[in-house]
Design a protein around this motif. Structure first.
Motif, PDB file in Angstrom:
ATOM      1  N   CYS A  43       0.954  -1.295  -0.034  1.00 39.86           N
ATOM      2  CA  CYS A  43      -0.207   0.175   0.168  1.00 39.86           C
ATOM      3  C   CYS A  43       0.757   1.262  -0.075  1.00 39.86           C
ATOM      4  O   CYS A  43       0.417   2.235  -0.499  1.00 39.86           O
ATOM      5  CB  CYS A  43      -0.760   0.180   1.320  1.00 39.86           C
ATOM      6  SG  CYS A  43      -2.509  -1.030   0.888  1.00 39.86           S
ATOM      7  N   GLU A  44       1.854   1.273   0.758  1.00 41.95           N
ATOM      8  CA  GLU A  44       2.933   2.463   0.675  1.00 41.95           C
ATOM      9  C   GLU A  44       3.672   2.617  -0.590  1.00 41.95           C
ATOM     10  O   GLU A  44       3.393   3.745  -1.009  1.00 41.95           O
ATOM     11  CB  GLU A  44       3.886   2.410   1.851  1.00 41.95           C
ATOM     12  CG  GLU A  44       3.327   1.912   3.207  1.00 41.95           C
ATOM     13  CD  GLU A  44       2.513   2.967   3.877  1.00 41.95           C
ATOM     14  OE1 GLU A  44       2.333   4.139   3.278  1.00 41.95           O
ATOM     15  OE2 GLU A  44       2.020   2.632   4.894  1.00 41.95           O
ATOM     16  N   ILE A  45       3.762   1.753  -1.232  1.00 43.97           N
ATOM     17  CA  ILE A  45       4.187   1.715  -2.707  1.00 43.97           C
ATOM     18  C   ILE A  45       3.164   2.311  -3.578  1.00 43.97           C
ATOM     19  O   ILE A  45       3.255   3.257  -4.316  1.00 43.97           O
ATOM     20  CB  ILE A  45       4.869   0.456  -3.331  1.00 43.97           C
ATOM     21  CG1 ILE A  45       6.178  -0.012  -2.298  1.00 43.97           C
ATOM     22  CG2 ILE A  45       5.258   0.730  -4.505  1.00 43.97           C
ATOM     23  CD1 ILE A  45       6.576  -1.413  -2.430  1.00 43.97           C
ATOM     24  N   SER A  46       2.026   1.882  -3.419  1.00 43.31           N
ATOM     25  CA  SER A  46       0.847   2.326  -4.154  1.00 43.31           C
ATOM     26  C   SER A  46       0.572   3.670  -3.885  1.00 43.31           C
ATOM     27  O   SER A  46       0.247   4.575  -4.938  1.00 43.31           O
ATOM     28  CB  SER A  46      -0.470   1.494  -3.893  1.00 43.31           C
ATOM     29  OG  SER A  46      -0.155   0.089  -4.411  1.00 43.31           O
ATOM     30  N   GLU A  47       0.609   4.161  -2.732  1.00 40.87           N
ATOM     31  CA  GLU A  47       0.408   5.623  -2.304  1.00 40.87           C
ATOM     32  C   GLU A  47       1.204   6.546  -3.311  1.00 40.87           C
ATOM     33  O   GLU A  47       1.053   7.742  -3.608  1.00 40.87           O
ATOM     34  CB  GLU A  47       0.300   5.844  -0.761  1.00 40.87           C
ATOM     35  CG  GLU A  47      -0.795   5.193  -0.135  1.00 40.87           C
ATOM     36  CD  GLU A  47      -0.413   4.976   1.557  1.00 40.87           C
ATOM     37  OE1 GLU A  47      -1.474   4.405   2.020  1.00 40.87           O
ATOM     38  OE2 GLU A  47       0.391   5.748   2.030  1.00 40.87           O
ATOM     39  N   ALA A  48       2.627   6.100  -3.249  1.00 42.81           N
ATOM     40  CA  ALA A  48       3.634   6.842  -3.881  1.00 42.81           C
ATOM     41  C   ALA A  48       3.309   6.804  -5.336  1.00 42.81           C
ATOM     42  O   ALA A  48       3.356   8.051  -5.923  1.00 42.81           O
ATOM     43  CB  ALA A  48       5.045   6.394  -3.578  1.00 42.81           C
ATOM     44  N   GLU A  79       8.917  11.586  -0.181  1.00 41.31           N
ATOM     45  CA  GLU A  79       9.642  11.457   1.162  1.00 41.31           C
ATOM     46  C   GLU A  79       8.617  10.779   2.221  1.00 41.31           C
ATOM     47  O   GLU A  79       9.354   9.684   2.852  1.00 41.31           O
ATOM     48  CB  GLU A  79       9.894  12.898   1.835  1.00 41.31           C
ATOM     49  CG  GLU A  79      10.867  13.705   0.942  1.00 41.31           C
ATOM     50  CD  GLU A  79      11.111  14.972   1.702  1.00 41.31           C
ATOM     51  OE1 GLU A  79      12.362  15.484   1.534  1.00 41.31           O
ATOM     52  OE2 GLU A  79      10.091  15.800   1.862  1.00 41.31           O
ATOM     53  N   GLU A  80       7.514  11.071   2.517  1.00 42.13           N
ATOM     54  CA  GLU A  80       6.554  10.298   3.241  1.00 42.13           C
ATOM     55  C   GLU A  80       6.640   8.756   2.824  1.00 42.13           C
ATOM     56  O   GLU A  80       6.581   7.997   3.789  1.00 42.13           O
ATOM     57  CB  GLU A  80       5.245  11.037   3.334  1.00 42.13           C
ATOM     58  CG  GLU A  80       4.302  10.285   4.446  1.00 42.13           C
ATOM     59  CD  GLU A  80       3.142  10.537   4.312  1.00 42.13           C
ATOM     60  OE1 GLU A  80       2.529  10.807   3.109  1.00 42.13           O
ATOM     61  OE2 GLU A  80       2.373  10.217   5.244  1.00 42.13           O
ATOM     62  N   GLU A  81       6.011   8.553   1.779  1.00 41.23           N
ATOM     63  CA  GLU A  81       5.903   7.089   1.457  1.00 41.23           C
ATOM     64  C   GLU A  81       7.119   6.287   1.266  1.00 41.23           C
ATOM     65  O   GLU A  81       7.147   5.137   1.589  1.00 41.23           O
ATOM     66  CB  GLU A  81       5.167   7.001  -0.131  1.00 41.23           C
ATOM     67  CG  GLU A  81       3.966   7.857  -0.005  1.00 41.23           C
ATOM     68  CD  GLU A  81       2.778   7.719   0.922  1.00 41.23           C
ATOM     69  OE1 GLU A  81       2.962   6.420   1.572  1.00 41.23           O
ATOM     70  OE2 GLU A  81       1.990   8.520   1.163  1.00 41.23           O
ATOM     71  N   LEU A  82       8.301   6.834   1.208  1.00 39.06           N
ATOM     72  CA  LEU A  82       9.651   6.119   1.328  1.00 39.06           C
ATOM     73  C   LEU A  82       9.804   5.913   2.840  1.00 39.06           C
ATOM     74  O   LEU A  82      10.331   4.869   3.128  1.00 39.06           O
ATOM     75  CB  LEU A  82      10.759   7.059   0.732  1.00 39.06           C
ATOM     76  CG  LEU A  82      10.814   6.993  -0.762  1.00 39.06           C
ATOM     77  CD1 LEU A  82      11.948   7.621  -1.414  1.00 39.06           C
ATOM     78  CD2 LEU A  82      10.824   5.650  -1.474  1.00 39.06           C
ATOM     79  N   ALA A  83       9.809   6.772   3.750  1.00 41.45           N
ATOM     80  CA  ALA A  83       9.704   6.784   4.870  1.00 41.45           C
ATOM     81  C   ALA A  83       8.792   5.605   5.253  1.00 41.45           C
ATOM     82  O   ALA A  83       9.328   4.749   6.195  1.00 41.45           O
ATOM     83  CB  ALA A  83       9.414   7.780   5.675  1.00 41.45           C
ATOM     84  N   ASP A  84       7.522   5.510   4.719  1.00 42.16           N
ATOM     85  CA  ASP A  84       6.593   4.539   5.310  1.00 42.16           C
ATOM     86  C   ASP A  84       7.039   3.258   4.765  1.00 42.16           C
ATOM     87  O   ASP A  84       6.977   2.080   5.560  1.00 42.16           O
ATOM     88  CB  ASP A  84       5.140   4.986   4.627  1.00 42.16           C
ATOM     89  CG  ASP A  84       4.563   5.844   5.534  1.00 42.16           C
ATOM     90  OD1 ASP A  84       4.819   6.262   6.576  1.00 42.16           O
ATOM     91  OD2 ASP A  84       3.533   6.495   4.992  1.00 42.16           O
ATOM     92  N   VAL A  85       7.651   3.125   3.637  1.00 45.10           N
ATOM     93  CA  VAL A  85       7.975   1.661   3.170  1.00 45.10           C
ATOM     94  C   VAL A  85       9.229   1.408   4.210  1.00 45.10           C
ATOM     95  O   VAL A  85       9.195   0.010   4.689  1.00 45.10           O
ATOM     96  CB  VAL A  85       8.686   1.788   1.867  1.00 45.10           C
ATOM     97  CG1 VAL A  85       9.352   0.519   1.428  1.00 45.10           C
ATOM     98  CG2 VAL A  85       7.623   2.112   0.818  1.00 45.10           C
TER      99      VAL A  85
HETATM  100 MG   LIG Z   1       1.727   6.267   3.497  1.00 45.23          MG
END
Ligand SMILES: [Mg+2]
Length: 123
Positions: A43-48, A79-85
């Motif tokens: 999901c984090e990758i999909s969000e990016a 930045e946010e989504e990479l951090a989430d990953v």
């Molecule tokens: Mg996220």
């Protein structure tokens, strides 16, 4: 000196427990539990990807205002989504007792032995 990767993994996992995300942590490596970790990571990758599709990847993330209100530097979507990953990977590693620091060191060392573009792959 900053935290080690494994210290980050422990901190991330402990915060997830504190926030109520691992009530099932004593269960064995169940397929459903593993699936949740993988799907959340995906999901984090999909969000990016969705932020990119919307032309907002380098724009403020949807939590930027809340970050500012909390006294933090606001992140852009990438930045946010990479951090989430990374956070999801660390959390999963700790949940399954994986020494992620050792795994990274070994995999990186192995990657150094691989051929250019891994033998001609295009991407
Ligand atoms: Mg996220």
């Amino acid at each position: 000196m900053g935290k080690t990767i494994n210290e980050w993994a422990s901190d991330v996992y402990n915060l997830a427990c504190e926030k109520g995300w691992h009530s099932d942590r004593d269960l064995p490596l169940a397929k459903d539990r593993l699936g949740s970790f993988f799907m959340n990571l995906h999901c984090e990758i999909s969000e990016a990807w969705e932020a990119f599709r919307d032309g907002k990847l380098m724009g403020p993330c949807d939590k930027a205002d809340a970050m500012i209100a909390a006294g933090l530097h606001p992140l852009n979507c990438l930045e946010e989504e990479l951090a989430d990953v990374v956070i999801r990977v660390f959390d999963m590693a700790k949940a399954f007792n994986i020494d992620i620091e050792r795994a990274i060191e070994i995999k990186h060392a192995y990657n150094k032995t691989r051929s250019y573009r891994h033998g001609g792959k295009l991407a």
